[in-house]
Motif scaffolding. Structure first.
Motif, mmCIF file in Angstrom:
data_model
loop_
_atom_site.group_PDB
_atom_site.id
_atom_site.type_symbol
_atom_site.label_atom_id
_atom_site.label_comp_id
_atom_site.label_asym_id
_atom_site.label_seq_id
_atom_site.Cartn_x
_atom_site.Cartn_y
_atom_site.Cartn_z
ATOM 1 N N GLN A 225 -4.346 0.929 1.808
ATOM 2 C CA GLN A 225 -4.561 0.108 2.988
ATOM 3 C C GLN A 225 -4.603 -1.353 2.560
ATOM 4 N N GLY A 226 -3.569 -2.102 2.932
ATOM 5 C CA GLY A 226 -3.511 -3.520 2.608
ATOM 6 C C GLY A 226 -4.176 -4.373 3.682
ATOM 7 N N VAL A 227 -3.916 -5.668 3.613
ATOM 8 C CA VAL A 227 -4.391 -6.622 4.618
ATOM 9 C C VAL A 227 -3.152 -7.243 5.248
ATOM 10 N N SER A 228 -2.936 -6.933 6.517
ATOM 11 C CA SER A 228 -1.717 -7.361 7.194
ATOM 12 C C SER A 228 -1.971 -8.584 8.070
ATOM 13 N N THR A 229 -0.999 -9.465 8.073
ATOM 14 C CA THR A 229 -1.047 -10.625 8.959
ATOM 15 C C THR A 229 0.375 -11.149 9.136
ATOM 16 N N HIS A 230 0.567 -12.070 10.045
ATOM 17 C CA HIS A 230 1.890 -12.638 10.279
ATOM 18 C C HIS A 230 2.348 -13.352 9.003
ATOM 19 N N PRO A 231 3.566 -13.066 8.523
ATOM 20 C CA PRO A 231 4.005 -13.670 7.256
ATOM 21 C C PRO A 231 4.108 -15.189 7.321
ATOM 22 N N GLY A 232 4.266 -15.731 8.516
ATOM 23 C CA GLY A 232 4.353 -17.180 8.623
ATOM 24 C C GLY A 232 3.016 -17.886 8.425
ATOM 25 N N PHE A 233 1.930 -17.116 8.531
ATOM 26 C CA PHE A 233 0.586 -17.699 8.400
ATOM 27 C C PHE A 233 -0.238 -16.877 7.394
ATOM 28 N N ALA A 234 0.444 -16.395 6.327
ATOM 29 C CA ALA A 234 -0.150 -15.387 5.462
ATOM 30 C C ALA A 234 -0.809 -15.938 4.210
ATOM 31 N N LYS A 235 -0.634 -17.221 3.926
ATOM 32 C CA LYS A 235 -1.146 -17.732 2.660
ATOM 33 C C LYS A 235 -2.661 -17.510 2.539
ATOM 34 N N GLY A 236 -3.026 -16.874 1.413
ATOM 35 C CA GLY A 236 -4.422 -16.604 1.146
ATOM 36 C C GLY A 236 -5.006 -15.459 1.948
ATOM 37 N N LYS A 237 -4.166 -14.788 2.755
ATOM 38 C CA LYS A 237 -4.670 -13.720 3.624
ATOM 39 C C LYS A 237 -3.965 -12.381 3.372
ATOM 40 N N THR A 311 -8.239 -4.534 -8.187
ATOM 41 C CA THR A 311 -9.094 -5.699 -8.460
ATOM 42 C C THR A 311 -8.380 -7.011 -8.141
ATOM 43 N N ASN A 312 -7.052 -6.963 -8.097
ATOM 44 C CA ASN A 312 -6.271 -8.155 -7.745
ATOM 45 C C ASN A 312 -6.089 -8.298 -6.236
ATOM 46 N N TYR A 313 -6.552 -7.324 -5.489
ATOM 47 C CA TYR A 313 -6.391 -7.324 -4.033
ATOM 48 C C TYR A 313 -7.758 -6.986 -3.415
ATOM 49 N N PRO A 314 -8.675 -7.945 -3.342
ATOM 50 C CA PRO A 314 -10.061 -7.654 -2.964
ATOM 51 C C PRO A 314 -10.232 -7.161 -1.530
ATOM 52 N N GLY A 315 -9.275 -7.425 -0.670
ATOM 53 C CA GLY A 315 -9.406 -6.968 0.713
ATOM 54 C C GLY A 315 -8.794 -5.603 0.960
ATOM 55 N N SER A 316 -8.169 -5.028 -0.042
ATOM 56 C CA SER A 316 -7.446 -3.763 0.134
ATOM 57 C C SER A 316 -8.241 -2.589 -0.434
ATOM 58 N N SER A 317 -7.837 -1.406 -0.050
ATOM 59 C CA SER A 317 -8.503 -0.182 -0.518
ATOM 60 C C SER A 317 -7.461 0.916 -0.651
#
Length: 415
Positions: A225-237, A311-317
């Motif tokens: 399970q990643g962290v999804s967001t609009h690619p145009g506003f994805a920096k840091g998210k 560990t490189n993806y703190p918002g994911s599981s």
């Protein structure tokens, strides 16, 4: 059996032209209805031979009985088993079998695809086949010797036993299963209905071999399970689940722990499927080892690799789910040595040198053994499984028929 007119090859040539490919993604039983097309043919042929109880059940299993013809009351009931399905890896539709008569030892060019050449250098068992008749497909499909050679051999041995009542034997049960190639060949077997004491799958490779050891096997499904967001506003998210999955695949060793880099008693971690999008990705693996300790070590290794990457993806599981597939049948067979000893005697009576082998894979016998039906694997003459270069020898098939008949005799004599 010197004067016997074998029927195995004629049966085999008919069986391989029936498409019975199974489907690992299906949840149906059997996974594809077309497997029953061949099963119905087998039932009708058995009925025509005079086996009154031959039947196809709703799950796609064929059951039948060769009645005992011995006066002995203590002969164990033996079962012979093969599977009707062919591998999902290569199409089995439109198979055109070709008999290369009295093969002269040169590389075999398959006519419908010039890139498909069965080279002796790549198939060392061919060196023992010069002068024999080799059956192949035409180059665009697999042949289906795995396991239709075994089916044809059991059917021919059945025909022989029914037409030669002087050959004494106990009760024999026949079992033809669907979905072996997708790991579900025994899922709906009715062991009580089968009512056999011991069994043999006829699903092996080289002439004279018996296999009494398999991999132990698990499947692993990883849901990321990643962290999804609009690619145009994805920096840091954004934390792309597909990239996390790709990182895990890239972390696997390049020169070890894979099917392409292991042999003999070495196990492996093998990715078989990947799908998803940036929000969620699924990876499927098969894990193989000859010991349960080795199996657990490989699963722990994969879990640790995943944890390190996360560990490189703190918002994911990720969810890591292990499903048992089958276990090494040797653990069961070693408790019943007569099963292997009687088969070795049957192989020797066919004029062959008996050879014991381990399978870098599994058979229906693996799971049957742990279901209370000890079941090693006998050669059927199949080679280059799951490929367009699959082949089988006519002469090897005839020897397999003789071994099946001999097994029935040996059990009767030694009871």
């Amino acid at each position: 059996m010197e004067d016997y007119q074998f029927t195995a090859v004629d049966r085999f040539l008919r069986y391989v032209q029936i498409d019975t490919q199974s489907d690992p993604q299906s949840t149906a039983n059997p996974s594809t209805e077309k497997q029953k097309d061949l099963s119905r043919v087998l039932v009708q042929e058995l009925l025509d031979m005079g086996i009154a109880d031959a039947e196809l059940d709703e799950w796609g299993y064929v059951y039948a009985t060769i009645p005992a013809n011995t006066g002995k009351a203590n002969v164990p009931t033996i079962c012979f088993c093969s599977h009707v399905d062919t591998s999902p890896d290569v199409t089995g539709a439109g198979v055109k079998p070709i008999i290369h008569q009295q093969w002269n030892g040169v590389d075999i060019l398959l006519p419908d695809d010039s890139s498909q050449v069965i080279r002796v250098a790549d198939h060392p068992d061919l060196t023992n086949q010069v002068g024999n008749d080799i059956i192949t497909a035409s180059g665009t499909t697999l042949l289906g010797a795995d396991n239709k050679a075994g089916l044809a051999e059991i059917m021919d041995a059945t025909h022989y036993l029914l037409t030669h009542p002087d050959v004494k034997h106990g009760q024999i049960r026949l079992l033809f299963t669907p979905d072996e190639e997708v790991g579900r060949g025994t899922e709906k077997v009715d062991i009580q209905k089968l009512s056999a004491d011991f069994a043999y799958t006829i699903d092996g490779e080289a002439l004279g071999t018996l296999e009494d050891e398999t991999f132990s096997a698990d499947a692993v499904k990883i849901t990321i399970q990643g962290v999804s967001t609009h690619p145009g506003f994805a920096k840091g998210k954004l934390e792309n689940a597909l990239k996390i999955a790709a990182d895990l695949l890239a972390a696997l060793p390049k020169n070890a722990l894979s099917p392409e880099t292991t042999a003999e008693k070495e196990g492996f971690v093998h990715p078989t499927r990947m799908e998803g999008n940036q929000d969620q990705a699924i990876l499927e693996f098969i894990i193989r080892d000859f010991t349960e300790v080795g199996l657990q070590e490989k699963e722990t290794y994969l879990q640790n690799q995943l944890n390190d990457i996360l560990t490189n993806y703190p918002g994911s599981s990720a969810q890591f789910v292990v499903k048992e597939q089958y276990r090494n049948m040797k653990d069961v067979l070693d408790q019943h040595p007569s099963i292997v000893e009687n088969a070795f005697e049957a192989i020797r009576r066919a004029g062959l040198s008996a050879k014991r082998r381990s399978i870098r894979g599994g058979t229906d016998g693996s799971r049957l053994s742990f279901m209370g039906l000890p079941c090693p694997n006998i050669f059927a003459g199949e080679h280059a499984f799951h490929s367009r270069q699959e082949w089988v020898s006519v002469q090897d098939m005839k020897k397999a028929v003789a071994v099946i008949v001999n097994i029935a005799q040996v059990w009767e004599e030694r009871s």
